[in-house]
Design a protein around this motif. Structure first.
Motif, mmCIF file in Angstrom:
data_model
loop_
_atom_site.group_PDB
_atom_site.id
_atom_site.type_symbol
_atom_site.label_atom_id
_atom_site.label_comp_id
_atom_site.label_asym_id
_atom_site.label_seq_id
_atom_site.Cartn_x
_atom_site.Cartn_y
_atom_site.Cartn_z
ATOM 1 N N PRO A 19 -3.108 42.634 39.308
ATOM 2 C CA PRO A 19 -2.593 43.941 38.871
ATOM 3 C C PRO A 19 -1.907 44.699 40.008
ATOM 4 O O PRO A 19 -0.878 45.337 39.793
ATOM 5 C CB PRO A 19 -3.844 44.681 38.390
ATOM 6 N N GLU A 20 -2.447 44.601 41.210
ATOM 7 C CA GLU A 20 -1.859 45.302 42.353
ATOM 8 C C GLU A 20 -0.450 44.787 42.665
ATOM 9 O O GLU A 20 0.459 45.571 42.916
ATOM 10 C CB GLU A 20 -2.760 45.156 43.602
ATOM 11 N N ARG A 21 -0.281 43.458 42.646
ATOM 12 C CA ARG A 21 1.057 42.891 42.921
ATOM 13 C C ARG A 21 2.067 43.289 41.863
ATOM 14 O O ARG A 21 3.214 43.628 42.164
ATOM 15 C CB ARG A 21 0.988 41.357 42.978
ATOM 16 N N VAL A 22 1.647 43.246 40.607
ATOM 17 C CA VAL A 22 2.542 43.615 39.506
ATOM 18 C C VAL A 22 2.900 45.096 39.612
ATOM 19 O O VAL A 22 4.069 45.477 39.514
ATOM 20 C CB VAL A 22 1.920 43.268 38.142
ATOM 21 N N PHE A 23 1.911 45.928 39.826
ATOM 22 C CA PHE A 23 2.152 47.376 39.944
ATOM 23 C C PHE A 23 3.093 47.674 41.114
ATOM 24 O O PHE A 23 4.069 48.416 40.962
ATOM 25 C CB PHE A 23 0.822 48.112 40.131
ATOM 26 N N ASP A 24 2.797 47.098 42.270
ATOM 27 C CA ASP A 24 3.603 47.383 43.465
ATOM 28 C C ASP A 24 5.056 46.942 43.311
ATOM 29 O O ASP A 24 5.955 47.529 43.922
ATOM 30 C CB ASP A 24 2.981 46.737 44.699
ATOM 31 N N ALA A 25 5.295 45.930 42.488
ATOM 32 C CA ALA A 25 6.664 45.449 42.264
ATOM 33 C C ALA A 25 7.542 46.513 41.607
ATOM 34 O O ALA A 25 8.765 46.446 41.685
ATOM 35 C CB ALA A 25 6.650 44.183 41.412
ATOM 36 N N TRP A 26 6.922 47.516 40.979
ATOM 37 C CA TRP A 26 7.663 48.613 40.355
ATOM 38 C C TRP A 26 8.074 49.677 41.366
ATOM 39 O O TRP A 26 8.952 50.492 41.084
ATOM 40 C CB TRP A 26 6.818 49.271 39.265
ATOM 41 N N LEU A 27 7.424 49.714 42.522
ATOM 42 C CA LEU A 27 7.633 50.823 43.454
ATOM 43 C C LEU A 27 8.176 50.411 44.813
ATOM 44 O O LEU A 27 8.610 51.259 45.584
ATOM 45 C CB LEU A 27 6.314 51.592 43.651
ATOM 46 N N ASP A 28 8.143 49.135 45.149
ATOM 47 C CA ASP A 28 8.639 48.654 46.436
ATOM 48 C C ASP A 28 10.147 48.417 46.352
ATOM 49 O O ASP A 28 10.590 47.567 45.570
ATOM 50 C CB ASP A 28 7.930 47.356 46.816
ATOM 51 N N PRO A 29 10.943 49.156 47.125
ATOM 52 C CA PRO A 29 12.409 49.032 47.013
ATOM 53 C C PRO A 29 12.923 47.605 47.187
ATOM 54 O O PRO A 29 13.836 47.190 46.478
ATOM 55 C CB PRO A 29 12.936 49.951 48.111
ATOM 56 N N ALA A 30 12.338 46.855 48.108
ATOM 57 C CA ALA A 30 12.818 45.487 48.341
ATOM 58 C C ALA A 30 12.582 44.604 47.124
ATOM 59 O O ALA A 30 13.429 43.776 46.770
ATOM 60 C CB ALA A 30 12.129 44.901 49.570
#
Length: 145
Positions: A19-30
């Motif tokens: 869940p953390e990786r999926v969530f972070d993919a929405w907010l990490d510009p790269a």
């Protein structure tokens, strides 16, 4: 976003990632620039993300020589469970929608439920939005693979 009658589109997708990786993919510009609003025939030429409640994002995809800006304003950020933002495309700036992303952990990976609500006058975009989000979530899965 006005509170007139709403149309809702919901897309559900399972991911092998946490869940953390999926969530972070929405907010990490790269990472965002690799999949969110990116098209196979376009080129992402601008990504700006201010990942905080009250912050915003702009993702510009150049399609056939024309820039298409996708803009959002973050309303709720609850890592890694929920993300809510108002969203609009520069071609339809008077018709924002609200997007909710809910992520639930599974024994292996997670399940993401995306719901987009928009005004009833935009009903003609319902199926196009459902298909579009499905393709974007496929692109997210490929990015995380």
């Amino acid at each position: 976003m006005s509170r007139e009658p709403q149309i809702a589109v919901t897309v559900v997708r399972r991911f092998d990632a946490s869940p953390e990786r999926v969530f972070d993919a929405w907010l990490d510009p790269a990472t965002v620039g690799l999949w969110l609003f990116a098209t196979k025939t376009g080129e992402v030429v601008r990504v700006e993300v201010d990942p905080r409640v009250g912050g915003s994002f702009v993702i510009v995809d150049r399609r056939d020589g024309e820039d298409v800006a996708h803009t959002g304003a973050y309303l709720e950020i609850d890592r890694p469970r929920r993300l809510v933002f108002d969203f609009w495309v520069d071609k339809l700036p008077d018709h924002p929608s609200r997007v909710s992303v809910d992520i639930v952990p599974l024994p292996a990976g997670c399940e993401l439920t995306l719901t987009q609500e928009f005004s009833a006058e935009m009903a003609e975009y319902k199926e196009r939005s459902r298909v579009g989000w499905g393709k974007l979530l496929d692109a997210l899965a490929a990015t995380l693979a």
